[in-house]
Design a protein around this motif. Structure first.
Motif, short mmCIF file in Angstrom:
data_model
loop_
_atom_site.label_atom_id
_atom_site.label_comp_id
_atom_site.label_asym_id
_atom_site.label_seq_id
_atom_site.Cartn_x
_atom_site.Cartn_y
_atom_site.Cartn_z
N PRO A 164 0.74 -1.26 0.00
CA PRO A 164 0.00 0.00 0.00
C PRO A 164 0.78 1.33 0.00
O PRO A 164 0.26 2.28 -0.55
CB PRO A 164 -0.84 -0.07 1.28
CG PRO A 164 -0.85 -1.48 1.67
CD PRO A 164 0.40 -2.08 1.16
N PRO A 165 2.00 1.45 0.58
CA PRO A 165 2.58 2.79 0.69
C PRO A 165 2.70 3.47 -0.67
O PRO A 165 2.87 2.80 -1.69
CB PRO A 165 3.96 2.54 1.29
CG PRO A 165 3.88 1.23 1.95
CD PRO A 165 2.89 0.43 1.15
N SER A 166 2.67 4.81 -0.66
CA SER A 166 2.66 5.52 -1.93
C SER A 166 3.97 5.35 -2.69
O SER A 166 3.97 5.38 -3.91
CB SER A 166 2.33 6.99 -1.71
OG SER A 166 3.26 7.54 -0.81
N TYR A 167 5.09 5.16 -1.96
CA TYR A 167 6.34 4.94 -2.71
C TYR A 167 6.21 3.73 -3.61
O TYR A 167 6.77 3.69 -4.70
CB TYR A 167 7.56 4.82 -1.77
CG TYR A 167 7.55 3.62 -0.84
CD1 TYR A 167 7.76 2.34 -1.32
CD2 TYR A 167 7.34 3.77 0.53
CE1 TYR A 167 7.76 1.24 -0.48
CE2 TYR A 167 7.33 2.69 1.38
CZ TYR A 167 7.54 1.41 0.87
OH TYR A 167 7.52 0.33 1.71
N ALA A 168 5.45 2.71 -3.13
CA ALA A 168 5.29 1.49 -3.93
C ALA A 168 4.25 1.68 -5.03
O ALA A 168 4.50 1.36 -6.19
CB ALA A 168 4.91 0.32 -3.04
N ARG A 169 3.10 2.23 -4.66
CA ARG A 169 2.02 2.36 -5.65
C ARG A 169 2.38 3.36 -6.74
O ARG A 169 2.25 3.08 -7.93
CB ARG A 169 0.72 2.78 -4.95
CG ARG A 169 0.18 1.73 -3.97
CD ARG A 169 -0.63 0.68 -4.69
NE ARG A 169 -0.85 -0.50 -3.86
CZ ARG A 169 -1.91 -0.66 -3.05
NH1 ARG A 169 -2.85 0.25 -3.00
NH2 ARG A 169 -2.02 -1.77 -2.32
N ARG A 170 2.85 4.55 -6.33
CA ARG A 170 3.21 5.54 -7.35
C ARG A 170 4.49 5.15 -8.06
O ARG A 170 4.60 5.23 -9.27
CB ARG A 170 3.37 6.92 -6.69
CG ARG A 170 2.05 7.48 -6.18
CD ARG A 170 2.14 8.99 -5.95
NE ARG A 170 2.79 9.33 -4.71
CZ ARG A 170 2.33 10.25 -3.85
NH1 ARG A 170 1.24 10.90 -4.11
NH2 ARG A 170 2.99 10.52 -2.76
#
Lengths: 491, 315
Positions: A349-355
């Protein structure tokens, strides 16, 4: 009427204080709420974020720069063979319930952490301990089964804090430590309050009262800071809003480093990723700066190996995986995949991963590698990727400090199996001489960089937004902690 | 009337049993091990097993289902995996925010919708009617979380009248507590009030066109008298249905609003528990919500019978 009374009372209090008008209470917000309050039986970083150093202390403790300093132990002697550590404890230390902290408590804590039925999430920290012996109330001897160069470092972790047998029963709801702050109350789902420990053994805290508030939604986080509902927001979740705070004289923005190496983890056993040329091709296909700018709004430092750039033993190996799509295509052709191949990219889920995942997918597509993106929740990620090893690629930030040793575990989810590296780490663990350790660490970083075990992306940054007057906050995050023991309001 | 109520009770019981099986099955089927989630990536296999034992996760599905339902019948909702506190206690605490919030929102929406709907219906085609219809159209269309953020921007960040979120706690007194629920309640009430006003208006217009209203007017009642004495009560059935549905929505559907205003309510508890795989909490809260919805529907069914005697006879 009651308002009047209150006003009068506080006016009086101000008079009595004789002009010392600086605030002595603070509201600190963070995204995640601790599941419970026992740092010695869960992995949740949120527990340490609230309690580490504030409420609980270990034999040693991390300083703001990640150095290992004396904690409850004021000093220690190490035997010549490196097998016996004799800790001399600070005297006159009491737990918040008034009981004395002595060698028996240290023995209890260490034995509990390494016991058969221990629920300690970092049990490996204690694996070197063979026996713990109480010499006298202020002296404790720890015997190791083999020399361990990391032992003092290990003892500084939140998972190694000293707890008391008298209060262990209710520690999850009512934590009793030795720190400069005492736990007072927890409104689950909303806040945790601490108050100053008047009987603290060391330098007393400057604040009288601390409230930790938990705000998970990034938009709500922004609103809470802007409306001045909170004084400090650590780990501010919306980097896109930081310029707005920087421009506002009411606030200060503190950007620092964490121990989080953010990497594109590669399943080293899954064809064609088991081929080093393919992994090298992936490494050269990635434009790190584009990911940092696109996914993290410019926060983060590119890395070329699994090591924190602020560590004195770091070697800059980013050159090994410089952005070069042409070279990447050539390497793929050499490896027998001139038209590329297809693999999975599973994102937590973290944004570093998703984005970051979307950007990496596009960069890989440019050299012919097609990825099928699946978004996973943490629980699913742990089951499928981490334990099941059912993945091709994933993105995750490894936030444990000094964790290069995971590359020596062939059953770890990267499934990297290199005998030479494993021997090197085993040797390192036994070595206590600093110069030799530096040398070995350089070698270790180089091996995994040149084996292209994973795609090394960037060191995760952390941003704290605080009111302008708040002084003494940690800039970097060498461990997950919000150490408030030296924080105060400047005039 | 009694037979009608009994019949409703039986269908209520059946709904609850079916719901318990479905909830348990769905929650247990979701992948993810609670112990692994709690201990993170450095946990050893033996530590995981020790924790699973402590949590009672090693039993068979049937044993665990029986344990769960049996416990609930005795009023024991189990112990949360992550928080390690009794689930009933946690639900109790959260209910003190979610229930007042839902009631607050419901009161607001009814207080806005009734006058607006009645007014619009009584002046059909006028400027009043057109503007009520226009505004409610907008109210239905605007997503409530977006409206919530807008209110935070205006009332918390710019005007500083309210906090951006959080709950003051009932210990702080009724007024501060209600104050912290005001913006969330308005955000929740806006779309509800819009729907309700529109239903109120059209239902009232339908009834006003019926023969018995013409008879009432022929007997000499003014339009206004006919509306208040005869039409309104008859127009209430669809409105009650909507209110019943809305209450369920307000209890269960406040998850997003609770996140926007970081309120420690039931919705946020479910949200956190799902991602932490705190299965026992998810199961118990969802079951409680189902129970609440079923009970509200039961009450609405009974209310139908009160406002419309024909339903009593038919049953």
């Amino acid at each position: 009427m009651s308002f009047l009374k209150l006003g009068a009372a506080s006016a009086l209090a101000m008079l009595v204080a004789g002009g010392a008008l600086a605030k002595t209470d603070i509201v600190v917000a963070m995204q995640l709420e601790p599941p419970h309050l026992d740092p010695t039986s869960a992995a949740a970083g949120a527990i340490d974020s609230v309690l580490y150093s504030n409420v609980f202390e270990g034999l040693t403790r991390f300083g703001p720069d990640g150095s290992v300093n004396p904690g409850l132990a004021k000093s220690w002697d190490i035997s010549d063979d490196g097998l016996t550590y004799t800790f001399h404890l600070n005297e006159g230390v009491t737990f918040h319930d008034g009981t004395a902290m002595d060698a028996e408590d240290v023995k209890f804590s260490l034995d509990r952490a390494r016991a058969e039925d221990s629920a300690n999430a970092q049990k490996a920290l204690f694996s070197a301990i063979a026996d713990v012996e109480v010499v006298d109330p202020a002296t404790v001897k720890v015997m190791l089964s083999e020399p361990n160069g990391n032992f003092l470092f290990n003892m500084a972790w939140g998972d190694a804090v000293i707890v008391a047998p008298e209060s262990i029963e209710n520690i999850k709801q009512m934590p009793v430590g030795t720190g400069a702050f005492k736990f007072t109350n927890w409104v689950q789902g909303d806040n945790i309050t601490l108050e100053k420990n008047g009987d603290y053994w060391g330098t007393p805290a400057k604040l009288d009262e601390v409230t930790f508030k938990f705000i998970s939604d990034p938009t709500a986080a922004f609103a809470a800071v802007m409306a001045e509902d909170v004084d400090v927001f650590t780990g501010f979740p919306a980097p896109e809003n930081l310029p707005q705070f920087e421009a506002d004289p009411r606030f200060q923005v503190i950007v620092g480093n964490t121990e989080g190496e953010t990497i594109l983890s590669i399943n080293n056993k899954m064809p064609p990723l088991d081929n080093v040329k393919v992994r090298k091709a992936i490494a050269h296909a990635i434009d790190r700066q584009a990911i940092i700018d696109g996914a993290m709004f410019g926060l983060g430092t590119p890395i070329g190996t699994h090591f924190a750039p602020h560590n004195p033993d770091y070697v800059d190996l980013t050159g090994n995986s410089a952005y070069d799509p042409e070279m990447s295509k050539a390497l793929l052709a050499e490896a027998g995949f001139p038209d590329g191949f297809k693999t999975t990219l599973k994102l937590p889920p973290p944004s570093y991963a998703r984005r970051g995942g979307e950007i990496i997918a596009a960069q890989l597509r440019a050299v012919g590698i097609e990825t099928e993106i699946t978004n996973l929740e943490w629980a699913q990620w742990l089951e499928q990727v981490f334990r099941g090893k059912d993945y091709g690629l994933t993105i995750v930030s490894h936030t444990e400090p000094f964790d290069i040793g995971i590359y020596a575990r062939p059953d770890y989810y990267f499934q990297y199996d290199n005998k030479a590296f494993q021997d090197l780490i085993a040797e390192l663990n036994k070595t206590t001489d600093p110069a030799m350790r530096t040398d070995m660490l350089h070698k270790a970083q180089t091996i995994i960089s040149e084996d292209y075990v994973n795609g090394y992306l960037f060191q995760l940054a952390t941003a704290t937004v605080a009111k302008a007057g708040v002084t003494g906050l940690w800039k970097d995050a060498p461990t997950q902690a919000t150490d408030l023991t030296a924080v105060y309001w400047a005039e | 009337m009694l037979r009608y109520a009994l019949k409703r009770l039986v269908s209520l019981a059946i709904s609850l049993v079916v719901a318990s099986v479905v909830i348990f099955a769905m929650v247990e089927v979701v992948p993810g091990d609670p112990a692994a989630y709690m201990l993170g990536i450095n946990a050893t296999e033996e530590t995981l097993n020790a924790l699973r034992d402590q949590l009672g996760l090693n039993g068979t599905l049937l044993e665990r289902y029986a344990g769960w339902v049996g416990g609930m019948l005795r009023g024991d909702f189990g112990t949360s995996y992550t928080y390690r506190t009794p689930v009933a206690e946690m639900i109790g605490e959260r209910l003190w925010i979610s229930l007042p919030l839902a009631l607050f929102a419901l009161t607001l929406s009814t207080a806005i919708a009734f006058p607006a709907g009645i007014w619009a219906a009584s002046k059909r085609g006028s400027l009043v009617d057109t503007s009520v219809m226009g505004v409610t159209q907008l109210g239905v269309a605007i997503p409530n979380f977006w409206f919530a953020m807008l209110m935070v921007l205006v009332f918390a960040i710019n005007l500083r009248w309210f906090n951006a979120g959080g709950f003051a706690g009932w210990d702080a007194g009724i007024l501060p507590a209600m104050k912290s629920l005001t913006l969330p309640a308005i955000a929740l009430a806006l779309p509800q009030a819009s729907i309700l006003a529109r239903v109120m208006r059209s239902s009232l217009l339908d009834t006003l066109g019926e023969d018995f209203i013409r008879t009432a007017r022929a007997k000499g009642l003014s339009k206004r008298q006919a509306l208040w004495r005869h039409a309104l009560r008859n127009a209430l059935i669809p409105v009650l249905t909507i209110i019943g549905l809305q209450f369920s929505f307000l209890m269960a559907g406040a998850i997003i609003i609770e996140n926007v205003f970081f309120l420690p309510g039931l919705g946020r508890l479910v949200f956190q528990s799902i991602s932490a795989r705190d299965l026992i909490v998810v199961e118990s809260v969802v079951m409680l919500l189902v129970f609440a919805v079923v009970m509200v529907n039961f009450a609405v069914d009974l209310a139908y019978a009160v406002v419309d005697p024909r339903l009593r006879v038919r049953a």
